[in-house]
Motif scaffolding. Structure first.
Motif, PDB file in Angstrom:
ATOM      1  N   ASP A  22       0.967  -1.204   0.052  1.00 41.84           N
ATOM      2  CA  ASP A  22      -0.109  -0.136   0.134  1.00 41.84           C
ATOM      3  C   ASP A  22       0.782   1.277   0.044  1.00 41.84           C
ATOM      4  O   ASP A  22       0.355   2.409   0.163  1.00 41.84           O
ATOM      5  N   CYS A  23       2.270   1.185  -0.248  1.00 38.17           N
ATOM      6  CA  CYS A  23       3.218   2.243  -0.287  1.00 38.17           C
ATOM      7  C   CYS A  23       2.710   3.239  -1.640  1.00 38.17           C
ATOM      8  O   CYS A  23       2.460   2.762  -2.766  1.00 38.17           O
ATOM      9  N   LYS A  24       2.821   4.503  -1.309  1.00 36.11           N
ATOM     10  CA  LYS A  24       2.509   5.605  -2.420  1.00 36.11           C
ATOM     11  C   LYS A  24       3.529   5.573  -3.420  1.00 36.11           C
ATOM     12  O   LYS A  24       3.768   5.885  -4.577  1.00 36.11           O
ATOM     13  N   VAL A  59      14.383  -0.735   3.444  1.00 36.33           N
ATOM     14  CA  VAL A  59      12.886  -0.553   3.167  1.00 36.33           C
ATOM     15  C   VAL A  59      12.666   1.137   3.268  1.00 36.33           C
ATOM     16  O   VAL A  59      13.435   1.692   3.665  1.00 36.33           O
ATOM     17  N   CYS A  60      11.552   1.296   2.396  1.00 37.77           N
ATOM     18  CA  CYS A  60      11.097   2.627   2.237  1.00 37.77           C
ATOM     19  C   CYS A  60      10.725   3.087   3.369  1.00 37.77           C
ATOM     20  O   CYS A  60      10.402   2.645   4.280  1.00 37.77           O
ATOM     21  N   THR A  61      11.116   4.548   3.543  1.00 40.58           N
ATOM     22  CA  THR A  61      10.806   5.271   4.973  1.00 40.58           C
ATOM     23  C   THR A  61       9.325   4.890   5.382  1.00 40.58           C
ATOM     24  O   THR A  61       9.160   4.998   6.736  1.00 40.58           O
ATOM     25  N   CYS A  62       8.355   5.266   4.500  1.00 37.23           N
ATOM     26  CA  CYS A  62       7.184   4.928   4.978  1.00 37.23           C
ATOM     27  C   CYS A  62       6.445   3.452   5.297  1.00 37.23           C
ATOM     28  O   CYS A  62       5.512   3.475   5.730  1.00 37.23           O
ATOM     29  N   CYS A  63       7.514   2.895   4.831  1.00 42.44           N
ATOM     30  CA  CYS A  63       7.012   1.284   5.013  1.00 42.44           C
ATOM     31  C   CYS A  63       7.746   0.650   6.197  1.00 42.44           C
ATOM     32  O   CYS A  63       7.204  -0.560   6.571  1.00 42.44           O
ATOM     33  N   VAL A  64       8.576   1.452   7.047  1.00 39.39           N
ATOM     34  CA  VAL A  64       9.069   0.725   8.383  1.00 39.39           C
ATOM     35  C   VAL A  64       8.021   0.397   9.225  1.00 39.39           C
ATOM     36  O   VAL A  64       7.241   1.328   9.417  1.00 39.39           O
TER      37      VAL A  64
HETATM   38 ZN   LIG Z   1       6.533   3.403   1.335  1.00 41.84          ZN
END
Ligand SMILES: [Zn+2]
Length: 65
Positions: A22-24, A59-64
């Motif tokens: 669900d990451c942008k 990992v993507c910063t918003c997915c941590v």
């Molecule tokens: Zn993300």
């Protein structure tokens, strides 16, 4: 549990980024590699490193989690 994907190309730092479903910032369907379904991003990163045979995976910063 979430599905995790990596990009196919490294970023400007030479790192492959891993994103949750669900990451942008999730890459386009043709530009990503399915890593698997995991309860957290740490396990996704571990699996991505094995699967891609790479150590520079983050990992993507918003997915941590
Ligand atoms: Zn993300």
């Amino acid at each position: 549990m979430k599905f995790y994907y990596s990009g196919k190309n490294t970023n400007t730092q030479g790192v492959i980024m891993v994103h949750s479903e669900d990451c942008k910032a999730l890459p386009d369907v043709l530009q990503r590699i399915y890593i698997g379904m995991f309860p957290n991003s740490n396990l996704a990163i571990t699996s991505a490193k094995q699967k891609l045979q790479l150590t520079r995976v983050k990992v993507c910063t918003c997915c941590v989690e």
